[in-house]
Design an enzyme around this catalytic site. Structure first.
Site, PDB file in Angstrom:
ATOM      1  N   GLY A  98       0.645  -1.349   0.277  1.00 31.65           N
ATOM      2  CA  GLY A  98      -0.366   0.005   0.088  1.00 31.65           C
ATOM      3  C   GLY A  98       1.143   0.878   0.293  1.00 31.65           C
ATOM      4  O   GLY A  98       0.297   2.370  -0.308  1.00 31.65           O
ATOM      5  N   CYS A  99       2.428   1.375   0.505  1.00 32.94           N
ATOM      6  CA  CYS A  99       2.735   2.547   0.900  1.00 32.94           C
ATOM      7  C   CYS A  99       3.330   2.428  -0.367  1.00 32.94           C
ATOM      8  O   CYS A  99       4.040   3.974  -0.506  1.00 32.94           O
ATOM      9  CB  CYS A  99       4.020   2.075   1.866  1.00 32.94           C
ATOM     10  SG  CYS A  99       2.822   2.293   3.938  1.00 32.94           S
ATOM     11  N   THR A 100       3.493   2.114  -1.081  1.00 33.83           N
ATOM     12  CA  THR A 100       4.542   1.822  -2.330  1.00 33.83           C
ATOM     13  C   THR A 100       3.244   2.426  -2.993  1.00 33.83           C
ATOM     14  O   THR A 100       3.553   2.830  -4.406  1.00 33.83           O
ATOM     15  CB  THR A 100       5.231   0.546  -2.793  1.00 33.83           C
ATOM     16  OG1 THR A 100       6.289   0.174  -1.883  1.00 33.83           O
ATOM     17  CG2 THR A 100       6.123   0.107  -4.233  1.00 33.83           C
TER      18      THR A 100
END
Length: 185
Positions: free
Chosen positions: A78-80
């Site tokens: 998700g952060c990527t």
């Protein structure tokens, strides 16, 4: 057979239950206790190390819009995705006189590896001491670890909070922020 609780014991049971509930609700480090800055308030000041080791202050962006986004962990899906979308839209943000600044509790070295691996050119700041993330009401617990919650603060050129997004969807968040910036000028 159930036994009845004598009426004289009910106040004691109530007090015991209240103590347990309060102990859980008020335990140290609980993210919900941390105040979240609201629209119109001055954004909490900070200075944190970036992925290149330089110290970055919120004040250094005075006169620009700042997209200050908190995210849980480098190198996670998700952060990527969220970072890639911000990177993809970097030119649009620059056109709107704004900068993107990501913050997590990961180290500056972790941020450096993340930026290198994913081709990120905007600033990622390391709040390893977990001092800034709580000031933005964004420190949470995940499986016993303290991490940043996925919240974003749009800070206007004078340093005030213009918009807050809580628990954002990383797949569409960059578009939401750009839409807000387009109307904020």
């Amino acid at each position: 057979r159930m036994s009845k609780v004598p009426m004289s014991k009910i106040p004691l049971l109530f007090i015991a239950l209240l103590v347990v509930v309060l102990a859980v609700a008020l335990r140290p480090g609980r993210a919900a206790d941390d105040p979240m800055p609201q629209v119109g308030q001055q954004a909490p000041a900070f200075t944190l190390p970036s992925q290149d080791g330089s110290e970055i202050s919120l004040d250094s962006f005075r006169g620009k819009w700042v997209v200050l986004y908190f995210y849980p962990k480098d190198m996670t899906s998700g952060c990527t995705l969220e970072a890639h979308n911000f990177q993809r839209d970097q030119a649009k943000y620059e056109h709107l006189k704004s900068v993107i600044v990501g913050v997590s509790v990961d180290s500056a070295d972790s941020h450096k590896q993340f930026c290198t691996k994913e081709g990120l050119s905007f600033r990622l700041l390391a709040d390893s001491d977990k001092k800034v993330t709580p000031q933005y009401g964004s420190l949470g617990n995940y499986m016993g670890m303290k991490i940043a919650k996925r919240n974003t603060f749009l800070i206007d050129p004078s340093g005030k909070i213009a918009k807050v997004w809580i628990g954002v969807d990383p797949a569409h968040h960059s578009e939401e922020v750009l839409a807000e910036l387009a109307t904020a000028e």
